[in-house]
Design a protein around this motif. Structure first.
Motif, short mmCIF file in Angstrom:
data_model
loop_
_atom_site.label_atom_id
_atom_site.label_comp_id
_atom_site.label_asym_id
_atom_site.label_seq_id
_atom_site.Cartn_x
_atom_site.Cartn_y
_atom_site.Cartn_z
N GLU A 199 0.86 -1.12 0.07
CA GLU A 199 0.01 0.07 -0.11
C GLU A 199 0.93 1.32 0.10
O GLU A 199 0.65 2.23 -0.76
N ALA A 200 1.87 1.23 0.68
CA ALA A 200 2.94 2.36 0.89
C ALA A 200 3.51 2.52 -0.34
O ALA A 200 3.79 3.70 -1.00
N LEU A 201 4.05 1.34 -1.02
CA LEU A 201 4.58 1.62 -2.38
C LEU A 201 3.73 2.19 -3.57
O LEU A 201 4.11 3.00 -4.29
N GLU A 202 2.41 1.74 -3.33
CA GLU A 202 1.46 2.44 -4.38
C GLU A 202 1.23 3.80 -4.20
O GLU A 202 1.05 4.74 -5.16
N LYS A 203 1.19 4.26 -2.75
CA LYS A 203 1.02 5.79 -2.43
C LYS A 203 2.50 6.41 -3.18
O LYS A 203 2.23 7.51 -3.62
N ILE A 204 3.51 5.88 -2.90
CA ILE A 204 4.97 6.52 -3.53
C ILE A 204 4.68 6.83 -4.77
O ILE A 204 5.03 7.72 -5.31
N GLU A 205 4.23 5.71 -5.62
CA GLU A 205 4.08 5.67 -7.03
C GLU A 205 3.26 6.85 -7.41
O GLU A 205 3.29 7.47 -8.45
N ALA A 206 1.97 6.90 -6.65
CA ALA A 206 1.07 7.87 -7.11
C ALA A 206 1.72 9.37 -7.02
O ALA A 206 1.38 10.43 -7.82
N ASN A 207 2.30 9.49 -5.84
CA ASN A 207 3.10 10.77 -5.62
C ASN A 207 4.12 11.27 -6.74
O ASN A 207 4.14 12.37 -7.20
N ILE A 208 4.85 10.13 -6.97
CA ILE A 208 5.71 10.50 -8.26
C ILE A 208 5.04 10.56 -9.44
O ILE A 208 5.48 11.67 -10.16
N ARG A 209 3.87 10.05 -9.81
CA ARG A 209 3.25 10.28 -10.96
C ARG A 209 2.62 11.70 -11.13
O ARG A 209 2.72 12.40 -12.32
N ASN A 210 2.37 12.09 -9.77
CA ASN A 210 1.63 13.45 -9.69
C ASN A 210 2.46 14.76 -9.64
O ASN A 210 2.05 15.59 -9.18
N ASP A 211 3.98 14.11 -9.37
CA ASP A 211 5.00 15.28 -9.08
C ASP A 211 4.72 15.97 -7.75
O ASP A 211 4.90 17.02 -7.47
N VAL A 212 4.19 14.94 -6.66
CA VAL A 212 4.18 15.47 -5.25
C VAL A 212 5.12 14.86 -4.38
O VAL A 212 5.64 13.83 -4.69
N ASP A 213 5.71 15.58 -3.46
CA ASP A 213 6.61 15.07 -2.60
C ASP A 213 6.10 13.80 -1.92
O ASP A 213 4.82 13.69 -1.22
N ALA A 214 6.82 12.68 -2.15
CA ALA A 214 6.65 11.39 -1.63
C ALA A 214 7.17 11.09 -0.06
O ALA A 214 7.15 9.85 0.10
N SER A 215 7.63 12.06 0.56
CA SER A 215 8.50 11.77 1.94
C SER A 215 7.56 11.19 2.86
O SER A 215 8.07 10.19 3.39
N GLU A 216 6.21 11.56 3.06
CA GLU A 216 5.46 10.85 4.03
C GLU A 216 5.23 9.42 3.54
O GLU A 216 5.06 8.54 4.56
N SER A 217 4.97 9.28 2.34
CA SER A 217 4.52 7.84 2.04
C SER A 217 5.59 6.70 2.21
O SER A 217 5.66 5.79 2.40
N ASP A 218 6.91 7.65 1.78
CA ASP A 218 8.18 6.78 2.09
C ASP A 218 8.25 6.69 3.48
O ASP A 218 8.78 5.42 3.89
#
Length: 254
Positions: A132-151
């Protein structure tokens, strides 16, 4: 005393962070003893060459750290137990690439074994949390949003799967400082990219995500050796990514 206590501040870090560091050093070294009054706000403004806002922010940070107490209408004083300060990583210590690399090296000392323990002890539902966390990180990357929290969520899920409360406590202790802000790398990448050349931050983030996935897959397979190696590789590569950004910055500023 106020005239030579604080040196004029430069541009090595933010003015607030540098003033905090100078005052903290004076307190922890005993030059400002427990119970001693800090120089007045105006004295710090004059000796540091900074604004009142910088002084107030620095004093507030030292108060939050338990190093300073304030008395209404009287001033700021060194706390009685200031010399017994416990280890912690402060926000201003994650402001530069060099400081981020120091924390990444600290994480390597703990998280490699944490991943090995997670591989041996993980439960199916804990693997689900990692994906689930991996999917959130990937969504953040796709949307060009900082993924630190999901990381952070991913690494915390691994800590929970290790079934050792000390790993969880370590990650919670570092808290938001565990994961370097992804935009710290991104802003250096954008600065280095040409006008017609896309910044390479997406390549960096996708590489990071590939490393994350290798960690999770090894844990899912209960391969402790592979999990340790994947984690070692991920953190070592993170250090190199930040070092490369630092080197590029130095090349531009030299």
């Amino acid at each position: 005393m106020a005239d030579n206590l604080i040196k004029p501040l430069g541009k090595r870090m933010s003015l607030t962070a540098e003033l905090i560091e100078q005052l903290r050093s004076q307190i922890l070294s005993g030059k400002l003893a427990p119970g001693a009054r800090l120089p007045t706000e105006q004295a710090l403004v004059n000796s540091g060459g900074v604004s009142r806002t910088v002084v107030r922010e620095a004093v507030a940070a030292l108060k939050a750290d338990g190093l300073v107490i304030t008395r209404q209408g009287v001033g700021a004083f060194v706390a009685e137990k200031a010399g017994t300060e416990t280890f912690r990583i402060r926000p201003e210590e994650m402001a530069t690439l060099e400081e981020v690399m120091n924390v990444l090296e600290l994480r390597m000392a703990v998280e490699i074994e944490m991943a090995g323990a997670a591989a041996l002890r993980r439960k199916p539902e804990q693997i689900d949390k990692m994906y689930e966390a991996l999917e959130k990180i990937e969504a953040n990357i796709r949307n060009d949003v900082d993924a630190s929290e999901s990381d952070y969520d991913l690494h915390n899920a691994i800590a929970l799967a290790a079934s050792n409360p000390q790993f969880v406590r370590f990650l919670n202790f570092l808290g938001t400082h565990l994961i370097p802000p992804h935009d710290l790398l991104m802003k250096h990448d954008f600065a280095m990219a040409g006008k017609d050349e896309p910044a390479p931050h997406l390549k960096r983030l996708n590489q990071m995500q590939s490393e994350h996935r290798a960690m999770v897959e090894a844990i899912e397979k209960q391969d402790a050796t592979a999990a340790r190696e994947a984690t070692r590789r991920h953190l070592a590569n993170s250090i190199e990514r930040h070092r490369a950004a630092y080197d590029m910055r130095q090349a531009v500023t030299d």
